[in-house]
Design a protein around this motif. Sequence first.
Motif, PDB file in Angstrom:
ATOM      1  N   PRO A 181      22.017  -3.460   1.537  1.00  0.00           N
ATOM      2  CA  PRO A 181      21.945  -3.891   2.943  1.00  0.00           C
ATOM      3  C   PRO A 181      22.059  -2.749   3.949  1.00  0.00           C
ATOM      4  O   PRO A 181      22.526  -2.962   5.075  1.00  0.00           O
ATOM      5  CB  PRO A 181      23.154  -4.827   3.040  1.00  0.00           C
ATOM      6  N   VAL A 182      21.642  -1.557   3.548  1.00  0.00           N
ATOM      7  CA  VAL A 182      21.755  -0.405   4.445  1.00  0.00           C
ATOM      8  C   VAL A 182      20.414   0.291   4.606  1.00  0.00           C
ATOM      9  O   VAL A 182      19.517   0.158   3.773  1.00  0.00           O
ATOM     10  CB  VAL A 182      22.802   0.614   3.925  1.00  0.00           C
ATOM     11  N   PHE A 183      20.319   1.040   5.695  1.00  0.00           N
ATOM     12  CA  PHE A 183      19.195   1.956   5.893  1.00  0.00           C
ATOM     13  C   PHE A 183      19.781   3.353   6.015  1.00  0.00           C
ATOM     14  O   PHE A 183      20.732   3.579   6.776  1.00  0.00           O
ATOM     15  CB  PHE A 183      18.402   1.621   7.156  1.00  0.00           C
ATOM     16  N   VAL A 184      19.228   4.295   5.253  1.00  0.00           N
ATOM     17  CA  VAL A 184      19.729   5.673   5.239  1.00  0.00           C
ATOM     18  C   VAL A 184      18.630   6.619   5.688  1.00  0.00           C
ATOM     19  O   VAL A 184      17.495   6.538   5.207  1.00  0.00           O
ATOM     20  CB  VAL A 184      20.199   6.086   3.826  1.00  0.00           C
ATOM     21  N   ALA A 223      22.531   9.581   8.359  1.00  0.00           N
ATOM     22  CA  ALA A 223      23.041   8.399   9.051  1.00  0.00           C
ATOM     23  C   ALA A 223      22.831   7.189   8.148  1.00  0.00           C
ATOM     24  O   ALA A 223      21.753   7.029   7.564  1.00  0.00           O
ATOM     25  CB  ALA A 223      22.329   8.196  10.387  1.00  0.00           C
ATOM     26  N   VAL A 224      23.866   6.375   8.022  1.00  0.00           N
ATOM     27  CA  VAL A 224      23.793   5.138   7.246  1.00  0.00           C
ATOM     28  C   VAL A 224      23.995   3.979   8.208  1.00  0.00           C
ATOM     29  O   VAL A 224      25.044   3.879   8.862  1.00  0.00           O
ATOM     30  CB  VAL A 224      24.868   5.094   6.140  1.00  0.00           C
ATOM     31  N   GLU A 271      15.325   3.971  14.380  1.00  0.00           N
ATOM     32  CA  GLU A 271      15.460   4.682  15.644  1.00  0.00           C
ATOM     33  C   GLU A 271      16.910   5.065  15.926  1.00  0.00           C
ATOM     34  O   GLU A 271      17.195   6.152  16.443  1.00  0.00           O
ATOM     35  CB  GLU A 271      14.887   3.832  16.781  1.00  0.00           C
ATOM     36  N   ILE A 272      17.836   4.180  15.579  1.00  0.00           N
ATOM     37  CA  ILE A 272      19.260   4.468  15.754  1.00  0.00           C
ATOM     38  C   ILE A 272      19.661   5.661  14.878  1.00  0.00           C
ATOM     39  O   ILE A 272      20.310   6.601  15.338  1.00  0.00           O
ATOM     40  CB  ILE A 272      20.112   3.229  15.401  1.00  0.00           C
ATOM     41  N   ALA A 273      19.253   5.607  13.603  1.00  0.00           N
ATOM     42  CA  ALA A 273      19.589   6.677  12.660  1.00  0.00           C
ATOM     43  C   ALA A 273      18.941   7.995  13.077  1.00  0.00           C
ATOM     44  O   ALA A 273      19.560   9.064  12.963  1.00  0.00           O
ATOM     45  CB  ALA A 273      19.144   6.284  11.251  1.00  0.00           C
ATOM     46  N   LEU A 274      17.711   7.933  13.552  1.00  0.00           N
ATOM     47  CA  LEU A 274      17.001   9.143  13.971  1.00  0.00           C
ATOM     48  C   LEU A 274      17.745   9.847  15.104  1.00  0.00           C
ATOM     49  O   LEU A 274      17.907  11.076  15.083  1.00  0.00           O
ATOM     50  CB  LEU A 274      15.577   8.790  14.402  1.00  0.00           C
ATOM     51  N   GLN A 275      18.206   9.079  16.074  1.00  0.00           N
ATOM     52  CA  GLN A 275      18.937   9.693  17.186  1.00  0.00           C
ATOM     53  C   GLN A 275      20.232  10.339  16.708  1.00  0.00           C
ATOM     54  O   GLN A 275      20.557  11.473  17.081  1.00  0.00           O
ATOM     55  CB  GLN A 275      19.242   8.667  18.275  1.00  0.00           C
ATOM     56  N   VAL A 286      33.703  15.638   7.468  1.00  0.00           N
ATOM     57  CA  VAL A 286      32.289  15.279   7.310  1.00  0.00           C
ATOM     58  C   VAL A 286      31.900  14.155   8.261  1.00  0.00           C
ATOM     59  O   VAL A 286      30.866  14.223   8.936  1.00  0.00           O
ATOM     60  CB  VAL A 286      31.990  14.858   5.848  1.00  0.00           C
ATOM     61  N   THR A 287      32.719  13.109   8.326  1.00  0.00           N
ATOM     62  CA  THR A 287      32.412  11.940   9.156  1.00  0.00           C
ATOM     63  C   THR A 287      32.246  12.346  10.611  1.00  0.00           C
ATOM     64  O   THR A 287      33.119  12.994  11.198  1.00  0.00           O
ATOM     65  CB  THR A 287      33.526  10.883   9.038  1.00  0.00           C
ATOM     66  N   GLY A 288      31.117  11.958  11.176  1.00  0.00           N
ATOM     67  CA  GLY A 288      30.834  12.300  12.558  1.00  0.00           C
ATOM     68  C   GLY A 288      30.107  13.620  12.724  1.00  0.00           C
ATOM     69  O   GLY A 288      29.546  13.889  13.780  1.00  0.00           O
ATOM     70  N   TYR A 289      30.121  14.454  11.697  1.00  0.00           N
ATOM     71  CA  TYR A 289      29.470  15.758  11.745  1.00  0.00           C
ATOM     72  C   TYR A 289      28.219  15.781  10.864  1.00  0.00           C
ATOM     73  O   TYR A 289      27.121  16.030  11.341  1.00  0.00           O
ATOM     74  CB  TYR A 289      30.449  16.851  11.313  1.00  0.00           C
ATOM     75  N   GLY A 290      28.425  15.542   9.574  1.00  0.00           N
ATOM     76  CA  GLY A 290      27.296  15.527   8.651  1.00  0.00           C
ATOM     77  C   GLY A 290      26.912  14.130   8.199  1.00  0.00           C
ATOM     78  O   GLY A 290      25.847  13.924   7.636  1.00  0.00           O
ATOM     79  N   LEU A 291      27.790  13.167   8.470  1.00  0.00           N
ATOM     80  CA  LEU A 291      27.533  11.790   8.043  1.00  0.00           C
ATOM     81  C   LEU A 291      27.996  10.833   9.118  1.00  0.00           C
ATOM     82  O   LEU A 291      29.163  10.848   9.531  1.00  0.00           O
ATOM     83  CB  LEU A 291      28.277  11.490   6.731  1.00  0.00           C
ATOM     84  N   LYS A 292      27.090   9.997   9.573  1.00  0.00           N
ATOM     85  CA  LYS A 292      27.386   8.980  10.578  1.00  0.00           C
ATOM     86  C   LYS A 292      27.170   7.610   9.943  1.00  0.00           C
ATOM     87  O   LYS A 292      26.070   7.284   9.519  1.00  0.00           O
ATOM     88  CB  LYS A 292      26.482   9.155  11.796  1.00  0.00           C
TER      89      LYS A 292
END
Length: 246
Positions: free
Chosen positions: A26-29, A105-106, A124-128, A237-243
């Motif tokens: 149920p995710v988009f990465v 971004a996940v 579009e959310i992940a791209l930004q 990592v969270t917020g920097y390399g992974l959202k």
Amino acid sequence: MQFSDYIVYVDESGDHDLANVSPNYPVFVLAFCIFEKEAYVTRTVPNFQRLKFRWFGHDTIVFHEREIRKQLAPFKFLQNQEKRGQFIAEMNELIQEAEFTVIAAVINKERLKGRYKDPGNPYEIALQFCMERLYRYLNDNRQTDKMTHCILERRGKKEDASIELEFRRICDRGNFAGIHMDCLDIQFQEKAANSCGLQISDLIARPIGLAEIRPDQRNRAFEIVEQKFRRGANGRVTGYGLKIFP
């Protein structure tokens, strides 16, 4: 404008459909793999080609995570457990040794639908999210006065045009900080081009999604990818390399 020292390869895992969300995934990465060009051409690409020559006798094979996972042609030999173990081990070692930085971004589609009346497009959310962090990475490495290309695999004329439009909107101050990201450009490449960078970004995207869906399940591929994430000064990592959103 001069070209930067970096090249970015982009791929995704899952789809951005909110109407029919798969309970199994149920995710988009969206994953950005940032390579320093000199290391990429002198070490990563030759090592990737050597792996292909070793297993296939030529380097025209295109590695796709889905075909490898499902053991489809030309990876049917992976149905042999011993060969599969050896091949996966060698591929993991190659990715572990490759010099690149990951920004991903996940988007949890069920949570997105439940929290927002008008949730927007997960892609579009992940791209930004990824582009904002990419810009900060380039700024940290003093590259924002040079052009960095983001390479995406071509999907189709309509979809590519939509992605390019959103990419350029984000560059034109359509981002959280309102920055004009004129140092970023987008290029689409055919799957048949056999790009090493695109194949690596394809191989790492799904393990990132699985780590979010099944955090308690052993995920060797993610353990390798986790070492590649962009990190803050505190090592976070969270917020920097992974959202993860929302």
